[in-house]
Design an enzyme around this catalytic site. Sequence first.
Site, PDB file in Angstrom:
ATOM      1  N   ASN A 212       4.105  -2.569 -13.056  1.00  0.00           N
ATOM      2  CA  ASN A 212       3.559  -3.135 -11.825  1.00  0.00           C
ATOM      3  C   ASN A 212       3.990  -4.588 -11.679  1.00  0.00           C
ATOM      4  OD1 ASN A 212       2.130  -3.981  -9.628  1.00  0.00           O
ATOM      5  ND2 ASN A 212       0.165  -3.164 -10.298  1.00  0.00           N
TER       6      ASN A 212
ATOM      7  N   HIS B 214      -8.238  -8.662   3.963  1.00  0.00           N
ATOM      8  CA  HIS B 214      -7.092  -7.765   3.801  1.00  0.00           C
ATOM      9  C   HIS B 214      -6.407  -7.953   2.441  1.00  0.00           C
ATOM     10  CE1 HIS B 214      -3.965  -5.067   5.148  1.00  0.00           C
ATOM     11  NE2 HIS B 214      -3.043  -5.966   4.865  1.00  0.00           N
TER      12      HIS B 214
ATOM     13  N   LEU C 166       0.817  -1.215   0.000  1.00  0.00           N
ATOM     14  CA  LEU C 166       0.000   0.000   0.000  1.00  0.00           C
ATOM     15  C   LEU C 166       0.853   1.268   0.000  1.00  0.00           C
ATOM     16  CD1 LEU C 166      -2.902  -1.014   2.394  1.00  0.00           C
ATOM     17  CD2 LEU C 166      -3.010  -0.695  -0.091  1.00  0.00           C
TER      18      LEU C 166
ATOM     19  N   GLU D  64      -6.413 -15.456   5.307  1.00  0.00           N
ATOM     20  CA  GLU D  64      -7.735 -15.843   5.783  1.00  0.00           C
ATOM     21  C   GLU D  64      -8.712 -14.680   5.871  1.00  0.00           C
ATOM     22  OE1 GLU D  64      -7.128 -17.795   9.505  1.00  0.00           O
ATOM     23  OE2 GLU D  64      -5.880 -19.347   8.629  1.00  0.00           O
TER      24      GLU D  64
ATOM     25  N   ARG E  75       6.272 -17.231 -10.215  1.00  0.00           N
ATOM     26  CA  ARG E  75       6.164 -15.907 -10.843  1.00  0.00           C
ATOM     27  C   ARG E  75       7.365 -15.013 -10.537  1.00  0.00           C
ATOM     28  NH1 ARG E  75       1.694 -18.347 -10.499  1.00  0.00           N
ATOM     29  NH2 ARG E  75      -0.059 -17.950 -11.888  1.00  0.00           N
TER      30      ARG E  75
ATOM     31  N   VAL F 225       4.867  -8.725  -3.022  1.00  0.00           N
ATOM     32  CA  VAL F 225       4.137  -9.991  -3.067  1.00  0.00           C
ATOM     33  C   VAL F 225       2.993  -9.915  -2.064  1.00  0.00           C
ATOM     34  CG1 VAL F 225       4.275 -12.494  -2.765  1.00  0.00           C
ATOM     35  CG2 VAL F 225       6.259 -11.237  -3.663  1.00  0.00           C
ATOM     36  N   VAL F 226       1.788 -10.180  -2.545  1.00  0.00           N
ATOM     37  CA  VAL F 226       0.617 -10.235  -1.680  1.00  0.00           C
ATOM     38  C   VAL F 226       0.020 -11.629  -1.846  1.00  0.00           C
ATOM     39  CG1 VAL F 226      -1.598  -9.187  -1.102  1.00  0.00           C
ATOM     40  CG2 VAL F 226       0.217  -7.772  -2.093  1.00  0.00           C
ATOM     41  N   ILE F 227       0.057 -12.398  -0.767  1.00  0.00           N
ATOM     42  CA  ILE F 227      -0.450 -13.777  -0.788  1.00  0.00           C
ATOM     43  C   ILE F 227      -1.758 -13.822  -0.013  1.00  0.00           C
ATOM     44  CG2 ILE F 227       0.013 -16.176  -0.146  1.00  0.00           C
ATOM     45  CD1 ILE F 227       3.007 -15.545  -0.439  1.00  0.00           C
TER      46      ILE F 227
END
Length: 140
Positions: A98, A74, A43, A71, A112, A66-68
């Site tokens: 990006n 978010h 962010l 649960e 990736r 990296v956004v994994i």
Amino acid sequence: MARFLIVEARFYAQLNDMLIAGAKAAIEAAGHEAEVLTVPGALEIPGAIALAVESGEYDGFVAIGVVIRGETYHFEIVAGESARAIMALTMDGIPIGNGILTVENDDQALVRANPAQKDKGGEAAKAAIALLDLSTRFAR
């Protein structure tokens, strides 16, 4: 020679190292130079790019992170809002590639991020270079 700033959200160090290696390799192969700036999370990447634009020191930018999926909701907020803000800056004419991965699990991220596989860091750098070339072409 152009100067690119790679802005990384260093949350997954091993994955980021691979993404940055791919981005740097693509930038250097094109005859340009790169510097890396680290921010706390995905962010914060668009805000850091906006601040760096004001400095006038850089010609283009590469967003790395990296956004994994976890649960909670978010994941959607971070993935969507970071992409939206980067796109808004790009629509203002700022050349940004990006390379923020938004994936379901570690295995997807690894494939990736790895320059020997999908090389999304290198692809993001190539996108930034292409946008810089277009901005030069269409400059008034």
